[in-house]
Design a protein around this motif. Structure first.
Motif, PDB file in Angstrom:
ATOM      1  N   ASN A 366       0.857  -1.186   0.000  1.00  0.00           N
ATOM      2  CA  ASN A 366       0.000   0.000   0.000  1.00  0.00           C
ATOM      3  C   ASN A 366       0.891   1.232   0.000  1.00  0.00           C
ATOM      4  O   ASN A 366       1.805   1.353   0.825  1.00  0.00           O
ATOM      5  CB  ASN A 366      -0.902   0.014   1.237  1.00  0.00           C
ATOM      6  CG  ASN A 366      -1.938  -1.093   1.200  1.00  0.00           C
ATOM      7  OD1 ASN A 366      -2.926  -1.006   0.495  1.00  0.00           O
ATOM      8  ND2 ASN A 366      -1.684  -2.175   1.966  1.00  0.00           N
ATOM      9  N   THR A 367       0.607   2.132  -0.915  1.00  0.00           N
ATOM     10  CA  THR A 367       1.436   3.334  -1.046  1.00  0.00           C
ATOM     11  C   THR A 367       0.547   4.567  -1.057  1.00  0.00           C
ATOM     12  O   THR A 367      -0.480   4.593  -1.743  1.00  0.00           O
ATOM     13  CB  THR A 367       2.256   3.300  -2.352  1.00  0.00           C
ATOM     14  OG1 THR A 367       3.029   2.107  -2.389  1.00  0.00           O
ATOM     15  CG2 THR A 367       3.173   4.504  -2.440  1.00  0.00           C
ATOM     16  N   LEU A 368       0.925   5.579  -0.311  1.00  0.00           N
ATOM     17  CA  LEU A 368       0.248   6.872  -0.345  1.00  0.00           C
ATOM     18  C   LEU A 368       1.283   7.926  -0.686  1.00  0.00           C
ATOM     19  O   LEU A 368       2.254   8.133   0.053  1.00  0.00           O
ATOM     20  CB  LEU A 368      -0.412   7.185   0.999  1.00  0.00           C
ATOM     21  CG  LEU A 368      -1.102   8.565   1.064  1.00  0.00           C
ATOM     22  CD1 LEU A 368      -2.242   8.644   0.047  1.00  0.00           C
ATOM     23  CD2 LEU A 368      -1.612   8.858   2.467  1.00  0.00           C
ATOM     24  N   GLN A 369       1.077   8.597  -1.819  1.00  0.00           N
ATOM     25  CA  GLN A 369       1.984   9.644  -2.253  1.00  0.00           C
ATOM     26  C   GLN A 369       1.274  10.996  -2.180  1.00  0.00           C
ATOM     27  O   GLN A 369       0.116  11.118  -2.571  1.00  0.00           O
ATOM     28  CB  GLN A 369       2.455   9.392  -3.692  1.00  0.00           C
ATOM     29  CG  GLN A 369       3.303   8.144  -3.838  1.00  0.00           C
ATOM     30  CD  GLN A 369       3.683   7.895  -5.284  1.00  0.00           C
ATOM     31  OE1 GLN A 369       2.817   7.820  -6.161  1.00  0.00           O
ATOM     32  NE2 GLN A 369       4.973   7.758  -5.559  1.00  0.00           N
ATOM     33  N   THR A 370       1.982  11.978  -1.676  1.00  0.00           N
ATOM     34  CA  THR A 370       1.474  13.350  -1.672  1.00  0.00           C
ATOM     35  C   THR A 370       2.439  14.215  -2.486  1.00  0.00           C
ATOM     36  O   THR A 370       3.644  13.957  -2.526  1.00  0.00           O
ATOM     37  CB  THR A 370       1.367  13.906  -0.240  1.00  0.00           C
ATOM     38  OG1 THR A 370       2.662  13.880   0.372  1.00  0.00           O
ATOM     39  CG2 THR A 370       0.402  13.070   0.587  1.00  0.00           C
ATOM     40  N   ASN A 371       1.904  15.220  -3.156  1.00  0.00           N
ATOM     41  CA  ASN A 371       2.767  16.082  -3.957  1.00  0.00           C
ATOM     42  C   ASN A 371       2.309  17.525  -3.852  1.00  0.00           C
ATOM     43  O   ASN A 371       1.121  17.806  -3.661  1.00  0.00           O
ATOM     44  CB  ASN A 371       2.797  15.624  -5.415  1.00  0.00           C
ATOM     45  CG  ASN A 371       1.416  15.619  -6.044  1.00  0.00           C
ATOM     46  OD1 ASN A 371       0.842  16.663  -6.314  1.00  0.00           O
ATOM     47  ND2 ASN A 371       0.870  14.424  -6.288  1.00  0.00           N
ATOM     48  N   ASP A 411       3.762   0.542   2.810  1.00  0.00           N
ATOM     49  CA  ASP A 411       3.523  -0.575   3.726  1.00  0.00           C
ATOM     50  C   ASP A 411       3.671  -1.851   2.913  1.00  0.00           C
ATOM     51  O   ASP A 411       2.899  -2.091   1.973  1.00  0.00           O
ATOM     52  CB  ASP A 411       2.112  -0.526   4.323  1.00  0.00           C
ATOM     53  CG  ASP A 411       1.860   0.752   5.107  1.00  0.00           C
ATOM     54  OD1 ASP A 411       2.836   1.469   5.392  1.00  0.00           O
ATOM     55  OD2 ASP A 411       0.683   1.037   5.394  1.00  0.00           O
ATOM     56  N   ASN A 412       4.651  -2.693   3.245  1.00  0.00           N
ATOM     57  CA  ASN A 412       4.879  -3.948   2.533  1.00  0.00           C
ATOM     58  C   ASN A 412       4.622  -5.116   3.476  1.00  0.00           C
ATOM     59  O   ASN A 412       5.309  -5.265   4.496  1.00  0.00           O
ATOM     60  CB  ASN A 412       6.312  -4.015   2.005  1.00  0.00           C
ATOM     61  CG  ASN A 412       6.561  -2.999   0.906  1.00  0.00           C
ATOM     62  OD1 ASN A 412       5.926  -3.041  -0.129  1.00  0.00           O
ATOM     63  ND2 ASN A 412       7.491  -2.076   1.143  1.00  0.00           N
ATOM     64  N   ASP A 413       3.616  -5.939   3.118  1.00  0.00           N
ATOM     65  CA  ASP A 413       3.185  -7.044   3.967  1.00  0.00           C
ATOM     66  C   ASP A 413       3.455  -8.364   3.228  1.00  0.00           C
ATOM     67  O   ASP A 413       2.904  -8.602   2.146  1.00  0.00           O
ATOM     68  CB  ASP A 413       1.686  -6.905   4.278  1.00  0.00           C
ATOM     69  CG  ASP A 413       1.263  -7.746   5.469  1.00  0.00           C
ATOM     70  OD1 ASP A 413       2.133  -8.398   6.064  1.00  0.00           O
ATOM     71  OD2 ASP A 413       0.055  -7.762   5.774  1.00  0.00           O
ATOM     72  N   TYR A 414       4.318  -9.236   3.799  1.00  0.00           N
ATOM     73  CA  TYR A 414       4.686 -10.513   3.179  1.00  0.00           C
ATOM     74  C   TYR A 414       3.861 -11.633   3.817  1.00  0.00           C
ATOM     75  O   TYR A 414       3.877 -11.823   5.048  1.00  0.00           O
ATOM     76  CB  TYR A 414       6.173 -10.775   3.378  1.00  0.00           C
ATOM     77  CG  TYR A 414       7.048  -9.707   2.768  1.00  0.00           C
ATOM     78  CD1 TYR A 414       7.521  -9.822   1.469  1.00  0.00           C
ATOM     79  CD2 TYR A 414       7.393  -8.564   3.499  1.00  0.00           C
ATOM     80  CE1 TYR A 414       8.327  -8.836   0.902  1.00  0.00           C
ATOM     81  CE2 TYR A 414       8.186  -7.566   2.944  1.00  0.00           C
ATOM     82  CZ  TYR A 414       8.649  -7.707   1.641  1.00  0.00           C
ATOM     83  OH  TYR A 414       9.433  -6.730   1.095  1.00  0.00           O
ATOM     84  N   LEU A 415       3.144 -12.378   2.967  1.00  0.00           N
ATOM     85  CA  LEU A 415       2.176 -13.371   3.460  1.00  0.00           C
ATOM     86  C   LEU A 415       2.378 -14.720   2.789  1.00  0.00           C
ATOM     87  O   LEU A 415       2.864 -14.817   1.657  1.00  0.00           O
ATOM     88  CB  LEU A 415       0.744 -12.885   3.182  1.00  0.00           C
ATOM     89  CG  LEU A 415       0.360 -11.488   3.691  1.00  0.00           C
ATOM     90  CD1 LEU A 415      -0.988 -11.082   3.124  1.00  0.00           C
ATOM     91  CD2 LEU A 415       0.340 -11.461   5.219  1.00  0.00           C
TER      92      LEU A 415
END
Length: 814
Positions: A366-371, A411-415
């Protein structure tokens, strides 16, 4: 100062040499001036000179930007001319007589009258065609199209003949990337990413026309291997106090809209003008990637499914003043800028295993980018008309400052396949403030040495400094800590000094222009954290040649040659790494070299409207976007690399047809062959070559007076570009336009990508790398737009001018 002194010496040599060359024996001469319906100089009007005795054609010429035409005739006698241009009645002059005692005749000033045609007893005003061919460029008249309404400038560009915009918003013309984008004749000096963002935030309601210049003269900066696209914004065409308001609302999967105001006030001495536009844009993007990472003992298979939603709020403005000192001298100031901000939220799910059918783990990112992007540009300009023959001198001083800030949280989630967590979630974040300062000045001078010889010359210098600071952090033990492996600072300084000269000679039925531009480049890239410095200093010479031959009234031939350079964009040089997830990222290349292009083009125009051009170009050290494997991380990364060479052959045919009085169509076919070679690209050789084509058609229907409908379609065949193999792309657009309130207002509805078919699918042609990328942007959008014009119309319009910093701004990054 030493560099400027050397350039001045070279320029003086050019001026002396071309002035000596230009001396010719005077011949009997006929001249005149053509004005349009608003009493402004009408350029590129076709003027045909006839013998009065038998009405035979003597010569054909075009008016220049001052509306002036000129003929050298072989003998004395009686002559008259006819002047014609699209949308105007044919103008016939009186008959004049050349004698031994009077070998120079001035027809004086004549004015064109707008043409109308009768359709079932309803007067229908003739509007500009969508596509026009002029002496050295093709023009797409955006303001006359309903399909273009409510679109962004980037979406409008996709509809221009021979122009494509790929999945990463890279702009190509005639199949080649490396296009230089200008606004009102000014270079933008921004990176390709920043240019895309600028065009994405500009509305079609601000655009008058788009000029496609495939082989520019020496007057233009030598950048842009595939030519120049000049976007001309709307200027008030009347004086007094006047203006316009516009608004648009659109919806696809998400809402978008904009509203704007434009004002102009002009007196005999002063012209004040300005505009403001607010836009809100939401766009969804879907991307799927299937790829195979080759290992020493076994291969690993990745199946990635991702989506993103980008939201932007944009504020763009321009304000300026022209002061008319007297009839010959004008001074002006111009300030423009934008204040934009937005977010982009992305979700990517990657399945990982020994095959596409078997999964042993997965990564959820999940990535949230602001600019936040702010830009202010200032221009001070001066223009002086030196004589009635059109000689003039102009000067521009420019300063522009760009502030940007990109922030990202990952957020990197390994499952495991059953959903159990393999290890704790990995949290990282970036903050990347950037500052770009641009300073430039230029002086342009042109003089009519005789009725048939014109000389242009000028100098320009620019200074650009970019400062990018990547502040990367990782979340460890409930604390954000600096990530020393990724944090870095990159400072880039560039100075370009240039001088040019063009000499234009008009023979009986032939026009020849030769030119030379000299540029000296000094650059320094400094990766602060690792103390990696890349410095360059080099001189380059860029000759140009243009020949225009009038075979008869309805047949013209043209030939052009130019040598050009493309320096790497600032973001391409920036070595920072930006992650989509652990297995997909983008990084720059500070060791990129400039690329050099030799362009040749042969053109033929029939009856002033049917156009065929054939071109050839060779690019050495071609800068190309590539996807390459990171075998150590089993990742796929995007970067820019210098390939050895790129060869291109192209043919472009444009055919407008008036099917009936109420139905006209314009059709454009572009066929091209592209090949790329690189003996060593990340350890492997690359050699590709493929013939492709693009077809675009525009149908315009006049339903009743002031009410038109449009239908357009485009098809792009399979294409190989660099390391990419791109599958066919196609779409259909439709629109309606209605004039209201005695043509002071217009209401337009447009539906882009009617059947939602436009998407980009590509795969690898790089040996040893296997992947499939499927990308779908939100392209099916309905838009309703309204424009209302108000105010007095008494005095001439504001002059259009270009600043000196457009090329540098075109290389910045958002």
């Amino acid at each position: 100062m030493k560099n400027l002194y050397r350039i001045s010496l070279i320029l003086c040599f050019f001026l002396t040499a071309t002035t000596v060359f230009a001396q010719t024996t005077p011949k009997p001469n006929i001249s005149g001036v053509i004005l349009d319906e608003s009493k402004k100089p009408a350029d590129y009007v076709t003027v045909v000179l006839f013998k009065a005795s038998d009405s035979s054609v003597v010569k054909t010429a075009f008016t220049d930007p001052t509306g002036t035409f000129s003929f050298n005739v072989p003998t004395k006698g009686s002559y008259y001319y006819k002047a014609s241009n699209m949308g105007y009645k044919t103008l016939k002059s009186k008959t004049i007589v050349l004698t031994e005692d009077n070998q120079k005749i001035d027809f004086g000033t004549a004015q064109l009258a707008a043409s109308t045609q009768n359709l079932k007893e309803v007067n229908v005003a003739v509007t500009k065609p969508l596509i026009e061919r002029k002496m050295d460029r093709v023009v797409m008249n955006v303001s006359s199209s309903s399909i273009m309404s409510g679109s962004t400038a980037l979406e409008v560009l996709q509809k221009a003949p021979g122009v494509t915009v790929d999945q990463n918003d890279n702009i190509s013309m005639m199949g080649k990337q490396g296009v230089l984008i200008q606004l009102d004749g000014k270079q933008t000096y921004m990176s390709s990413a920043d240019v895309a963002n600028l065009l994405r935030n500009m509305q079609s309601s601000d655009i008058e026309s788009i000029e496609l210049i495939t082989n520019p003269s020496s007057k233009y900066d030598a950048a842009g291997n595939s030519g120049i696209i000049n976007i001309k914004t709307k200027k008030s065409k009347n004086g007094g106090t006047n203006g316009s308001v516009n608004g648009m609302a659109g919806y696809g999967k998400n809402f978008r809209g904009n509203a704007g105001l434009s004002l102009n006030h002009r007196t005999q001495k002063l012209n004040l003008f300005g505009n403001y536009n607010y836009g809100k844009n939401e766009r969804e993007n879907q991307i799927d990637i299937d790829r195979i990472s080759n290992g020493k003992t076994a291969d690993t298979y990745f199946m990635q499914v991702g989506s993103s939603l980008r939201k932007q709020n944009n504020n763009n403005f321009k304000v300026g003043l022209d002061y008319f000192i007297d009839k010959k001298n004008t001074i002006g100031v111009l300030v423009n800028g934008y204040f934009n901000h937005g977010t982009e939220a992305s979700v990517n799910n990657t399945l990982i295993g020994p095959s596409f059918q078997k999964v042993d783990s997965m990564l959820v990112s999940n990535t949230l980018q602001t600019n936040k992007y702010n830009n202010l540009s200032y221009n001070l300009n001066y223009k002086s008309v030196l004589d009635t023959a059109g000689s003039e001198i102009s000067a521009d001083v420019d300063y522009s400052r760009y502030n940007g800030n990109d922030g990202s949280k990952y957020d990197n989630d390994y499952l495991f396949p059953n959903g159990e967590r393999i290890r704790p979630i990995v949290y990282t974040r970036n903050n990347t403030p950037s500052i770009i300062d641009i300073k430039a000045f230029k002086v342009d001078y042109n003089v009519a040495l005789s009725k048939t010889v014109k000389l242009e010359a000028g100098v320009k210098s620019s200074w650009v400094k970019t400062d990018n600071d990547l502040q990367a952090e990782e979340f460890v033990s409930n604390t954000w800590r600096n990530d020393v492996n990724r944090s870095n600072q990159f400072i880039y300084d560039e100075n370009v000094n240039a001088a040019y000269t063009n000499l234009n000679k008009q023979f009986k039925n032939t026009s020849v222009q030769i030119g030379l531009r000299v540029e000296q480049t000094n650059s320094k890239g400094n990766l602060i954290t690792t103390n990696t410095v890349v410095e360059r200093s080099y001189w380059d010479f860029f000759p140009t040649l243009f020949v225009q031959q009038t075979l008869s009234k309805n047949n013209q031939l043209g030939f052009s040659y130019s040598r050009r350079i493309d320096r790497p964009s600032y973001d391409a040089l920036n070595p920072f790494i930006y992650y989509l997830d652990q297995y997909t990222y983008n990084k720059g290349n500070p060791f990129l070299n400039p690329q050099y292009t030799n362009n040749f083009e042969l053109s033929y125009t029939l009856m002033q409207k049917y156009m065929l051009s054939i071109g050839y170009s060779r690019v050495n050290d071609v800068i190309t976007e590539v996807l390459l494997p990171d075998t150590a991380q089993k990742a796929l990364y995007q970067t820019n690399a210098n390939l050895a060479k790129n060869i291109s052959y192209n043919a472009n045919l444009n055919v407008p047809i008036q099917i009936t009085k109420w139905w006209q169509t314009n059709n454009n076919l572009n066929v091209f062959y592209l090949s790329f070679e690189a003996p060593d690209l990340a350890g492997r050789a690359l050699k590709t070559g493929k013939t492709s084509f693009q077809f675009k058609t525009q149908q315009t229907f006049t339903i009743v007076s002031g009410f038109t409908a449009e239908l357009s379609g485009s098809y792009e065949s399979p294409l190989d570009y660099g390391t990419f193999s791109i599958r066919p792309r196609y779409s259909i657009d439709a629109g309606l336009s209605k004039a209201l309130f005695n043509k002071k207002a217009s209401l337009k509805f447009a539906l882009s990508d009617v059947f939602n078919t436009y998407k980009t699918n590509l795969s690898s042609i790089y040996s040893g790398l296997t992947y499939e990328v499927r990308q779908k942007n939100e392209s099916q959008v309905g838009r309703l737009s309204f424009t209302y014009r108000f105010g007095k119309n008494e005095i001439k319009p504001a002059r259009r001018r270009s600043t000196g910093t457009e090329a540098e701004q075109g290389r910045m990054k958002n």
